[in-house]
Design a protein around this motif. Sequence first.
Motif, PDB file in Angstrom:
ATOM      1  N   TYR A 184       0.808  -1.220   0.000  1.00  0.00           N
ATOM      2  CA  TYR A 184       0.000   0.000   0.000  1.00  0.00           C
ATOM      3  C   TYR A 184       0.842   1.272   0.000  1.00  0.00           C
ATOM      4  O   TYR A 184       0.283   2.380   0.033  1.00  0.00           O
ATOM      5  CB  TYR A 184      -0.969   0.025   1.188  1.00  0.00           C
ATOM      6  CG  TYR A 184      -0.309  -0.041   2.547  1.00  0.00           C
ATOM      7  CD1 TYR A 184       0.214   1.096   3.145  1.00  0.00           C
ATOM      8  CD2 TYR A 184      -0.224  -1.230   3.245  1.00  0.00           C
ATOM      9  CE1 TYR A 184       0.805   1.057   4.382  1.00  0.00           C
ATOM     10  CE2 TYR A 184       0.351  -1.290   4.488  1.00  0.00           C
ATOM     11  CZ  TYR A 184       0.873  -0.153   5.057  1.00  0.00           C
ATOM     12  OH  TYR A 184       1.458  -0.204   6.287  1.00  0.00           O
ATOM     13  N   ALA A 220      -3.509   8.402   0.059  1.00  0.00           N
ATOM     14  CA  ALA A 220      -4.953   8.241  -0.160  1.00  0.00           C
ATOM     15  C   ALA A 220      -5.597   7.467   0.984  1.00  0.00           C
ATOM     16  O   ALA A 220      -6.692   7.815   1.444  1.00  0.00           O
ATOM     17  CB  ALA A 220      -5.216   7.541  -1.487  1.00  0.00           C
ATOM     18  N   LEU A 221      -4.905   6.424   1.452  1.00  0.00           N
ATOM     19  CA  LEU A 221      -5.433   5.649   2.579  1.00  0.00           C
ATOM     20  C   LEU A 221      -5.530   6.499   3.835  1.00  0.00           C
ATOM     21  O   LEU A 221      -6.535   6.464   4.543  1.00  0.00           O
ATOM     22  CB  LEU A 221      -4.553   4.426   2.840  1.00  0.00           C
ATOM     23  CG  LEU A 221      -4.699   3.274   1.856  1.00  0.00           C
ATOM     24  CD1 LEU A 221      -3.556   2.285   2.022  1.00  0.00           C
ATOM     25  CD2 LEU A 221      -6.037   2.585   2.056  1.00  0.00           C
ATOM     26  N   ASP A 259      -6.707  -5.002  -2.359  1.00  0.00           N
ATOM     27  CA  ASP A 259      -6.275  -4.849  -3.749  1.00  0.00           C
ATOM     28  C   ASP A 259      -4.766  -4.640  -3.831  1.00  0.00           C
ATOM     29  O   ASP A 259      -4.084  -5.286  -4.629  1.00  0.00           O
ATOM     30  CB  ASP A 259      -7.023  -3.684  -4.399  1.00  0.00           C
ATOM     31  CG  ASP A 259      -6.690  -3.553  -5.869  1.00  0.00           C
ATOM     32  OD1 ASP A 259      -6.979  -4.503  -6.628  1.00  0.00           O
ATOM     33  OD2 ASP A 259      -6.124  -2.507  -6.256  1.00  0.00           O
ATOM     34  N   ASP A 260      -4.249  -3.746  -3.007  1.00  0.00           N
ATOM     35  CA  ASP A 260      -2.803  -3.498  -3.002  1.00  0.00           C
ATOM     36  C   ASP A 260      -2.031  -4.752  -2.600  1.00  0.00           C
ATOM     37  O   ASP A 260      -0.979  -5.058  -3.172  1.00  0.00           O
ATOM     38  CB  ASP A 260      -2.448  -2.343  -2.064  1.00  0.00           C
ATOM     39  CG  ASP A 260      -2.800  -0.987  -2.635  1.00  0.00           C
ATOM     40  OD1 ASP A 260      -2.992  -0.877  -3.858  1.00  0.00           O
ATOM     41  OD2 ASP A 260      -2.890  -0.030  -1.849  1.00  0.00           O
ATOM     42  N   ARG A 297      -8.445   8.893   3.607  1.00  0.00           N
ATOM     43  CA  ARG A 297      -9.719   8.206   3.851  1.00  0.00           C
ATOM     44  C   ARG A 297      -9.890   7.882   5.337  1.00  0.00           C
ATOM     45  O   ARG A 297     -10.980   8.020   5.892  1.00  0.00           O
ATOM     46  CB  ARG A 297      -9.796   6.916   3.035  1.00  0.00           C
ATOM     47  CG  ARG A 297     -10.069   7.158   1.572  1.00  0.00           C
ATOM     48  CD  ARG A 297     -10.018   5.836   0.802  1.00  0.00           C
ATOM     49  NE  ARG A 297     -10.270   6.040  -0.604  1.00  0.00           N
ATOM     50  CZ  ARG A 297     -11.399   5.720  -1.206  1.00  0.00           C
ATOM     51  NH1 ARG A 297     -12.376   5.176  -0.531  1.00  0.00           N
ATOM     52  NH2 ARG A 297     -11.544   5.936  -2.492  1.00  0.00           N
ATOM     53  N   ASN A 352     -14.333   0.465   2.337  1.00  0.00           N
ATOM     54  CA  ASN A 352     -13.618   0.914   1.135  1.00  0.00           C
ATOM     55  C   ASN A 352     -12.111   0.948   1.373  1.00  0.00           C
ATOM     56  O   ASN A 352     -11.327   0.627   0.475  1.00  0.00           O
ATOM     57  CB  ASN A 352     -14.122   2.278   0.681  1.00  0.00           C
ATOM     58  CG  ASN A 352     -15.492   2.198   0.045  1.00  0.00           C
ATOM     59  OD1 ASN A 352     -15.900   1.165  -0.458  1.00  0.00           O
ATOM     60  ND2 ASN A 352     -16.221   3.298   0.087  1.00  0.00           N
ATOM     61  N   VAL A 353     -11.701   1.337   2.573  1.00  0.00           N
ATOM     62  CA  VAL A 353     -10.280   1.312   2.925  1.00  0.00           C
ATOM     63  C   VAL A 353      -9.778  -0.131   2.889  1.00  0.00           C
ATOM     64  O   VAL A 353      -8.715  -0.423   2.341  1.00  0.00           O
ATOM     65  CB  VAL A 353     -10.035   1.945   4.319  1.00  0.00           C
ATOM     66  CG1 VAL A 353      -8.607   1.687   4.794  1.00  0.00           C
ATOM     67  CG2 VAL A 353     -10.321   3.442   4.284  1.00  0.00           C
ATOM     68  N   ASP A 366      -0.210   4.004  -2.272  1.00  0.00           N
ATOM     69  CA  ASP A 366      -1.523   4.581  -1.955  1.00  0.00           C
ATOM     70  C   ASP A 366      -1.613   5.102  -0.536  1.00  0.00           C
ATOM     71  O   ASP A 366      -2.701   5.404  -0.046  1.00  0.00           O
ATOM     72  CB  ASP A 366      -2.617   3.527  -2.169  1.00  0.00           C
ATOM     73  CG  ASP A 366      -2.761   3.130  -3.624  1.00  0.00           C
ATOM     74  OD1 ASP A 366      -2.561   4.004  -4.490  1.00  0.00           O
ATOM     75  OD2 ASP A 366      -3.069   1.959  -3.880  1.00  0.00           O
ATOM     76  N   MET A 418      -9.264  -1.310  -0.639  1.00  0.00           N
ATOM     77  CA  MET A 418      -8.024  -0.759  -1.192  1.00  0.00           C
ATOM     78  C   MET A 418      -6.812  -1.556  -0.709  1.00  0.00           C
ATOM     79  O   MET A 418      -5.899  -1.863  -1.483  1.00  0.00           O
ATOM     80  CB  MET A 418      -7.851   0.714  -0.800  1.00  0.00           C
ATOM     81  CG  MET A 418      -8.722   1.680  -1.551  1.00  0.00           C
ATOM     82  SD  MET A 418      -8.456   3.392  -1.021  1.00  0.00           S
ATOM     83  CE  MET A 418      -6.802   3.704  -1.632  1.00  0.00           C
ATOM     84  N   LEU A 419      -6.801  -1.888   0.582  1.00  0.00           N
ATOM     85  CA  LEU A 419      -5.679  -2.637   1.143  1.00  0.00           C
ATOM     86  C   LEU A 419      -5.597  -4.041   0.562  1.00  0.00           C
ATOM     87  O   LEU A 419      -4.500  -4.532   0.250  1.00  0.00           O
ATOM     88  CB  LEU A 419      -5.793  -2.691   2.671  1.00  0.00           C
ATOM     89  CG  LEU A 419      -5.482  -1.383   3.396  1.00  0.00           C
ATOM     90  CD1 LEU A 419      -5.937  -1.458   4.843  1.00  0.00           C
ATOM     91  CD2 LEU A 419      -4.000  -1.066   3.311  1.00  0.00           C
TER      92      LEU A 419
END
Length: 93
Positions: free
Chosen positions: A4, A10-11, A58-59, A14, A51-52, A7, A55-56
């Motif tokens: 991550y 961005a994380l 996905d990363d 958020r 959503n966080v 990102d 993202m994690l």
Amino acid sequence: MHGYSEDKDALLKRLRRVEGQVRGIARMVDEDTYCIDVLTQVSATKRALENVAVMLVDDHLRHCVAEAATEGGTVADAKLEEASAAISRLLKS
């Protein structure tokens, strides 16, 4: 370096927003806001935190698991099991 890292800003942005939402919910309870309005904000906060998590995940898949997959063997198996367990925990929550 964690997956991550790219990102991270961005994380953090958020997460600060989620933190503000939680403080807002506490303020609503303190001010005796109508329960349905509080529940609406709880739901929105939960979605933002989910959503966080997405993202994690996905990363993690794109970096950590993909890197381990190129190595193959037990390292790849371990990363896949780890990712699967994390996804399972998210779905159960």
